[in-house]
Design a protein around this motif. Structure first.
Motif, mmCIF file in Angstrom:
data_model
loop_
_atom_site.group_PDB
_atom_site.id
_atom_site.type_symbol
_atom_site.label_atom_id
_atom_site.label_comp_id
_atom_site.label_asym_id
_atom_site.label_seq_id
_atom_site.Cartn_x
_atom_site.Cartn_y
_atom_site.Cartn_z
ATOM 1 N N MET A 18 20.971 -18.758 -7.534
ATOM 2 C CA MET A 18 21.931 -17.754 -8.001
ATOM 3 C C MET A 18 21.218 -16.673 -8.788
ATOM 4 S SD MET A 18 25.187 -18.225 -10.588
ATOM 5 C CE MET A 18 26.118 -19.193 -9.403
ATOM 6 N N LYS A 19 21.577 -15.426 -8.526
ATOM 7 C CA LYS A 19 21.032 -14.299 -9.262
ATOM 8 C C LYS A 19 22.135 -13.728 -10.144
ATOM 9 C CE LYS A 19 17.620 -13.103 -5.768
ATOM 10 N NZ LYS A 19 17.878 -14.256 -4.908
ATOM 11 N N PRO A 20 21.774 -13.070 -11.271
ATOM 12 C CA PRO A 20 22.799 -12.526 -12.146
ATOM 13 C C PRO A 20 23.580 -11.418 -11.462
ATOM 14 C CG PRO A 20 20.675 -11.623 -12.735
ATOM 15 C CD PRO A 20 20.425 -12.673 -11.679
ATOM 16 N N ILE A 21 24.850 -11.293 -11.831
ATOM 17 C CA ILE A 21 25.652 -10.227 -11.259
ATOM 18 C C ILE A 21 25.618 -9.008 -12.168
ATOM 19 C CG2 ILE A 21 27.174 -11.904 -10.136
ATOM 20 C CD1 ILE A 21 29.274 -11.235 -12.253
ATOM 21 N N GLN A 22 25.791 -7.848 -11.574
ATOM 22 C CA GLN A 22 25.882 -6.603 -12.328
ATOM 23 C C GLN A 22 27.355 -6.389 -12.637
ATOM 24 O OE1 GLN A 22 23.259 -4.627 -13.144
ATOM 25 N NE2 GLN A 22 24.265 -2.786 -13.893
ATOM 26 N N LYS A 23 27.735 -6.563 -13.909
ATOM 27 C CA LYS A 23 29.141 -6.413 -14.292
ATOM 28 C C LYS A 23 29.584 -4.969 -14.104
ATOM 29 C CE LYS A 23 32.321 -6.956 -18.206
ATOM 30 N NZ LYS A 23 33.342 -7.715 -17.481
ATOM 31 N N GLN A 24 30.744 -4.797 -13.486
ATOM 32 C CA GLN A 24 31.291 -3.472 -13.244
ATOM 33 C C GLN A 24 32.443 -3.210 -14.211
ATOM 34 O OE1 GLN A 24 29.794 -1.455 -11.004
ATOM 35 N NE2 GLN A 24 28.366 -3.127 -10.575
ATOM 36 N N PHE A 25 32.576 -1.951 -14.628
ATOM 37 C CA PHE A 25 33.644 -1.558 -15.540
ATOM 38 C C PHE A 25 34.549 -0.554 -14.832
ATOM 39 C CE2 PHE A 25 30.046 -2.775 -18.190
ATOM 40 C CZ PHE A 25 30.639 -3.694 -19.050
ATOM 41 N N VAL A 84 15.048 -20.980 -11.198
ATOM 42 C CA VAL A 84 13.850 -20.318 -11.736
ATOM 43 C C VAL A 84 13.548 -19.033 -10.979
ATOM 44 C CG1 VAL A 84 11.356 -20.542 -12.057
ATOM 45 C CG2 VAL A 84 12.861 -22.461 -12.623
ATOM 46 N N THR A 85 13.618 -19.081 -9.656
ATOM 47 C CA THR A 85 13.297 -17.912 -8.847
ATOM 48 C C THR A 85 14.238 -16.748 -9.145
ATOM 49 O OG1 THR A 85 12.456 -19.335 -7.068
ATOM 50 C CG2 THR A 85 13.009 -17.058 -6.496
ATOM 51 N N GLY A 86 15.525 -17.037 -9.243
ATOM 52 C CA GLY A 86 16.498 -15.996 -9.531
ATOM 53 C C GLY A 86 16.311 -15.392 -10.907
ATOM 54 N N PHE A 87 15.970 -16.233 -11.884
ATOM 55 C CA PHE A 87 15.769 -15.739 -13.245
ATOM 56 C C PHE A 87 14.558 -14.807 -13.321
ATOM 57 C CE2 PHE A 87 14.281 -16.038 -17.649
ATOM 58 C CZ PHE A 87 15.460 -15.795 -18.337
ATOM 59 N N ILE A 88 13.452 -15.206 -12.700
ATOM 60 C CA ILE A 88 12.248 -14.362 -12.712
ATOM 61 C C ILE A 88 12.531 -13.042 -11.991
ATOM 62 C CG2 ILE A 88 9.870 -14.171 -11.882
ATOM 63 C CD1 ILE A 88 9.634 -17.208 -12.287
ATOM 64 N N ALA A 89 13.236 -13.114 -10.871
ATOM 65 C CA ALA A 89 13.579 -11.885 -10.134
ATOM 66 C C ALA A 89 14.416 -10.951 -10.994
ATOM 67 C CB ALA A 89 14.320 -12.244 -8.849
ATOM 68 N N ALA A 90 15.370 -11.507 -11.747
ATOM 69 C CA ALA A 90 16.212 -10.686 -12.613
ATOM 70 C C ALA A 90 15.387 -10.009 -13.696
ATOM 71 C CB ALA A 90 17.310 -11.542 -13.234
ATOM 72 N N PHE A 124 16.955 -5.108 -5.557
ATOM 73 C CA PHE A 124 17.422 -4.145 -6.551
ATOM 74 C C PHE A 124 18.873 -3.745 -6.247
ATOM 75 C CE2 PHE A 124 17.971 -0.203 -8.785
ATOM 76 C CZ PHE A 124 17.139 -0.287 -9.893
ATOM 77 N N LYS A 125 19.146 -3.431 -4.988
ATOM 78 C CA LYS A 125 20.499 -3.007 -4.623
ATOM 79 C C LYS A 125 21.489 -4.149 -4.767
ATOM 80 C CE LYS A 125 23.176 -0.396 -1.281
ATOM 81 N NZ LYS A 125 23.170 0.381 -0.025
ATOM 82 N N ARG A 126 21.057 -5.376 -4.469
ATOM 83 C CA ARG A 126 21.955 -6.516 -4.573
ATOM 84 C C ARG A 126 22.362 -6.760 -6.026
ATOM 85 N NH1 ARG A 126 19.280 -11.758 -2.614
ATOM 86 N NH2 ARG A 126 18.972 -10.415 -0.803
ATOM 87 N N ILE A 127 21.414 -6.619 -6.960
ATOM 88 C CA ILE A 127 21.695 -6.893 -8.371
ATOM 89 C C ILE A 127 22.323 -5.693 -9.067
ATOM 90 C CG2 ILE A 127 20.619 -7.374 -10.613
ATOM 91 C CD1 ILE A 127 18.633 -9.174 -9.204
#
Length: 288
Positions: A1-8, A229-235, A271-274
């Motif tokens: 899982m990778k972090p999501i970009q919160k939208q407002f 771990v992989t998702g965290f480092i990518a973030a 980059f675009k995904r996050i």
């Protein structure tokens, strides 16, 4: 899982969002996320854990969390006594820029958080009372939606930030650091990732450094941070790339390489995904 970009979902002319006295549950709480806006989270009651950047903090009544933009964070409510908190989100353009001849900025408390990697403030009784009052007034203003509501909310936000700034001045003169939470090996691993995110590091190296099995490391890391771990480092790499895109004129390919990406198409996709837009579009800023 990778972090999501919160939208407002707000109007660009008033970049402010407010969630008042919300009782958290694991089902309703966002997973690891990040955003460009600044965020304050004030805890009214209950218990929980807050993971911010590379540190775990206790959440209890009177805690205030100051989270600068582009910081990975995730609240984990206690199952039996879940946290009730208020979250304030805003973009810096909402605040006045004039210094009026004083060495003061409304964002100094967030600058201090980013510099010291310390995001939690245990509020004094006087600051708690001031925050409770100002947050309640913001809620009333937004509900009534009378003429001048945006100006009123902006002034109340400034009042909160000034009170926090003054409290931090006193805290820096007489406080001790908050006790760390979580296994020592996990805190060391998060620090190592933070300092070496652009290098070739992965689960097996981190578990070896921690002297635990890869399976145990992976399980505890996911349980505590909500990410693998992989998702965290990518973030972490994407966050640094966002900073470099805005702070330098370097070519996108150079920035990608600096941040540990040896495959440019992969960098663009991730980059675009996050972030929700391409690196070039992010560098250009919001569309007018």
């Amino acid at each position: 899982m990778k972090p999501i970009q919160k939208q407002f979902n707000v109007t660009p002319s008033f970049p402010f969002s407010f969630v008042y006295r919300d009782t958290k549950t694991k089902q309703r709480e966002l997973p690891d996320h990040l955003h460009d806006w600044y965020e304050m989270v004030y805890v009214h009651g209950g218990r929980g854990t807050f993971f911010i950047d590379r540190t775990f903090y206790e959440m209890n009544a009177g805690s205030l969390f100051l989270i600068p933009g582009n910081t990975i964070h995730r609240a984990i409510p206690d199952a039996l006594d879940p946290v009730t908190s208020t979250a304030v989100f805003f973009h810096p353009i909402l605040l006045p820029l004039q210094s009026l001849g004083e060495p003061f900025s409304y964002l100094q408390s967030f600058d201090r958080s980013r510099l010291n990697r310390t995001y939690r403030l245990k509020c004094s009784p006087s600051l708690q009372a001031a925050l409770e009052q100002s947050l309640n007034e913001i809620d009333r203003e937004l509900r009534a939606s009378e003429s001048g509501v945006r100006h009123a909310v902006s002034l109340l936000l400034q009042r909160i930030l000034l009170a926090v700034h003054r409290e931090l001045g006193a805290e820096l003169r007489q406080s001790s650091p908050s006790p760390a939470i979580g296994p020592v090996w996990m805190r060391d691993a998060l620090l190592h990732i933070d300092e070496h995110y652009s290098e070739e590091i992965g689960l097996h190296e981190l578990s070896r450094r921690a002297s635990v099995s890869p399976a145990h490391f992976s399980r505890v890391f996911k349980q505590l941070t909500g990410m693998n771990v992989t998702g965290f480092i990518a973030a972490k790499r994407i966050i640094k790339a966002k900073e470099r895109l805005l702070e330098t004129d370097l070519n996108v390919a150079v920035i990608a390489a600096e941040c540990g990406f040896d495959n440019l198409p992969h960098f663009h996709r991730l980059f675009k995904r996050i972030v929700g837009k391409t690196p070039s579009a992010y560098r250009r800023g919001p569309e007018r």
